[in-house]
Design an enzyme around this catalytic site. Structure first.
Site, mmCIF file in Angstrom:
data_model
loop_
_atom_site.group_PDB
_atom_site.id
_atom_site.type_symbol
_atom_site.label_atom_id
_atom_site.label_comp_id
_atom_site.label_asym_id
_atom_site.label_seq_id
_atom_site.Cartn_x
_atom_site.Cartn_y
_atom_site.Cartn_z
ATOM 1 N N ASP A 14 0.826 -1.197 0.000
ATOM 2 C CA ASP A 14 0.000 0.000 0.000
ATOM 3 C C ASP A 14 0.867 1.257 0.000
ATOM 4 O O ASP A 14 0.362 2.370 -0.120
ATOM 5 C CB ASP A 14 -0.987 0.004 1.167
ATOM 6 C CG ASP A 14 -0.318 -0.063 2.528
ATOM 7 O OD1 ASP A 14 0.919 -0.051 2.602
ATOM 8 O OD2 ASP A 14 -1.061 -0.142 3.537
ATOM 9 N N SER A 15 2.194 1.068 0.069
ATOM 10 C CA SER A 15 3.123 2.178 -0.147
ATOM 11 C C SER A 15 3.000 2.758 -1.545
ATOM 12 O O SER A 15 3.549 3.831 -1.829
ATOM 13 C CB SER A 15 4.565 1.730 0.102
ATOM 14 O OG SER A 15 4.847 0.531 -0.591
ATOM 15 N N LYS B 117 -0.935 -9.690 2.759
ATOM 16 C CA LYS B 117 -0.262 -9.181 3.948
ATOM 17 C C LYS B 117 -1.172 -8.188 4.649
ATOM 18 O O LYS B 117 -1.870 -7.405 3.986
ATOM 19 C CB LYS B 117 1.059 -8.488 3.595
ATOM 20 C CG LYS B 117 1.826 -7.981 4.820
ATOM 21 C CD LYS B 117 3.106 -7.263 4.433
ATOM 22 C CE LYS B 117 2.867 -5.862 3.933
ATOM 23 N NZ LYS B 117 2.307 -4.937 4.977
ATOM 24 N N ASP C 216 -0.888 -6.437 -0.574
ATOM 25 C CA ASP C 216 -1.142 -5.744 0.690
ATOM 26 C C ASP C 216 -2.622 -5.436 0.843
ATOM 27 O O ASP C 216 -3.249 -4.882 -0.075
ATOM 28 C CB ASP C 216 -0.345 -4.435 0.715
ATOM 29 C CG ASP C 216 0.313 -4.159 2.041
ATOM 30 O OD1 ASP C 216 0.081 -4.914 3.000
ATOM 31 O OD2 ASP C 216 1.071 -3.176 2.118
ATOM 32 N N GLU D 91 8.949 -4.184 11.139
ATOM 33 C CA GLU D 91 9.451 -2.928 10.572
ATOM 34 C C GLU D 91 9.902 -1.958 11.647
ATOM 35 O O GLU D 91 9.196 -1.702 12.614
ATOM 36 C CB GLU D 91 8.349 -2.272 9.721
ATOM 37 C CG GLU D 91 8.787 -0.967 9.071
ATOM 38 C CD GLU D 91 7.808 -0.433 8.044
ATOM 39 O OE1 GLU D 91 8.065 0.661 7.506
ATOM 40 O OE2 GLU D 91 6.797 -1.109 7.767
ATOM 41 N N GLU E 59 -1.604 -5.759 8.584
ATOM 42 C CA GLU E 59 -0.952 -5.220 9.770
ATOM 43 C C GLU E 59 -1.767 -5.533 11.023
ATOM 44 O O GLU E 59 -2.997 -5.490 10.993
ATOM 45 C CB GLU E 59 -0.796 -3.702 9.648
ATOM 46 C CG GLU E 59 0.041 -3.261 8.458
ATOM 47 C CD GLU E 59 0.118 -1.742 8.323
ATOM 48 O OE1 GLU E 59 -0.471 -1.041 9.183
ATOM 49 O OE2 GLU E 59 0.748 -1.258 7.369
#
Length: 277
Positions: A47-48, A116, A86, A185, A118
């Site tokens: 999502d970056s 992925k 993501d 991270e 979070e």
């Protein structure tokens, strides 16, 4: 080079054998094809892309549609590389049912290899439901960009005994829920080392020191494609931005002075053109 695509089971095999591997980003077909030519084993369509491709200030504005749109060409461009998609902010936080529905859609519409997301202890029950539904899940703890504001912005996580213990608890909960790997991270090296030793599944570190199982970097960071911003943990292994700017400027210069296009770059067939005016 003959490149063999990693599988989910390879992640565990690499961990057990102590075999290091690398994990980079791609958001389009061209970059994916370049990574596929390299020896890097894993691509994240992160999502970056919010900042890298869309110019947003944070990852929060990215939608499922955005992610699916970018994952599809990456899968096409990198058939020999393991690809993680993501899950964007808001696509898995409401309920396990929401997470399963959106993750299933991402896998079905893009053919990526895993998703992925979070979160730590609080998200573990959702991860367990997703894994039970047949969804391969990669976790992500430490600095989690989708919630970085609530974590105090871009800063090292796990820097106190209490927060380090919380990271280990999060990691163990995600592992117990069935995730096959976990991104860690922006944490102190000593904490990442402890995590790596404590977990059976591989730890994929970005800004997490040398003792993790896999090193992760954003491709545009490691190739020097950004302008001013460079996190402390980023080593620039090439200076592609400068090479690109130099190439564009040379094109501009040769256009203005008339040296491009020369006959070499022109179609030089003689044509008898009738007088039309």
């Amino acid at each position: 080079m003959t490149k063999k695509k990693m599988t989910i089971s390879d992640f565990q095999t690499y961990k057990e054998e102590g075999r290091k591997f690398t994990y980079v980003t791609a958001y389009d077909y061209t970059m994916a094809s370049i990574v596929d030519e390299s020896e890097c084993e894993v691509i994240l369509v992160g999502d970056s892309l919010a900042m890298v491709m869309l110019g947003y200030k944070s990852t929060v504005g990215v939608t499922m549609e955005d992610m699916i749109h970018h994952i599809k060409p990456v899968v096409k461009g990198a058939p020999n590389t393991f690809i993680a998609g993501d899950m964007p902010f808001g696509s898995y936080n409401v309920s396990a049912e929401q997470a399963i529905a959106n993750a299933s859609r991402m896998l079905m519409e893009t053919n990526c290899d895993c998703i992925k997301l979070e979160g730590g202890v609080d998200l573990a029950p959702t991860i367990a439901r997703m894994v039970k539904a047949g969804i391969p899940v990669m976790g992500h703890i430490g600095l989690t960009p989708q919630t970085s504001t609530s974590l105090g912005g871009f800063r090292v996580q796990g820097g106190t005994p209490e927060s380090a213990r919380k990271l280990i608890e999060d990691a163990k909960a995600i592992e117990a829920a069935g995730a096959f790997s976990i991104v860690v991270e922006c944490v102190p090296s000593v904490v990442a080392k402890e995590l790596t030793q404590a977990l059976r599944i591989p730890v994929l570190g970005i800004g997490a020191g040398p003792d993790v199982d896999c090193q992760v970097l954003v491709t545009q960071d490691l190739l020097g494609m950004y302008g001013d911003f460079k996190p402390k943990f980023v080593k620039q292994f090439a200076q592609i931005r400068k090479a690109m700017v130099d190439g564009l400027n040379l094109f501009h210069e040769e256009t203005l002075n008339g040296s491009f296009p020369s006959p070499e770059y022109s179609f030089n067939k003689a044509v008898d053109i009738p007088k039309l005016y």
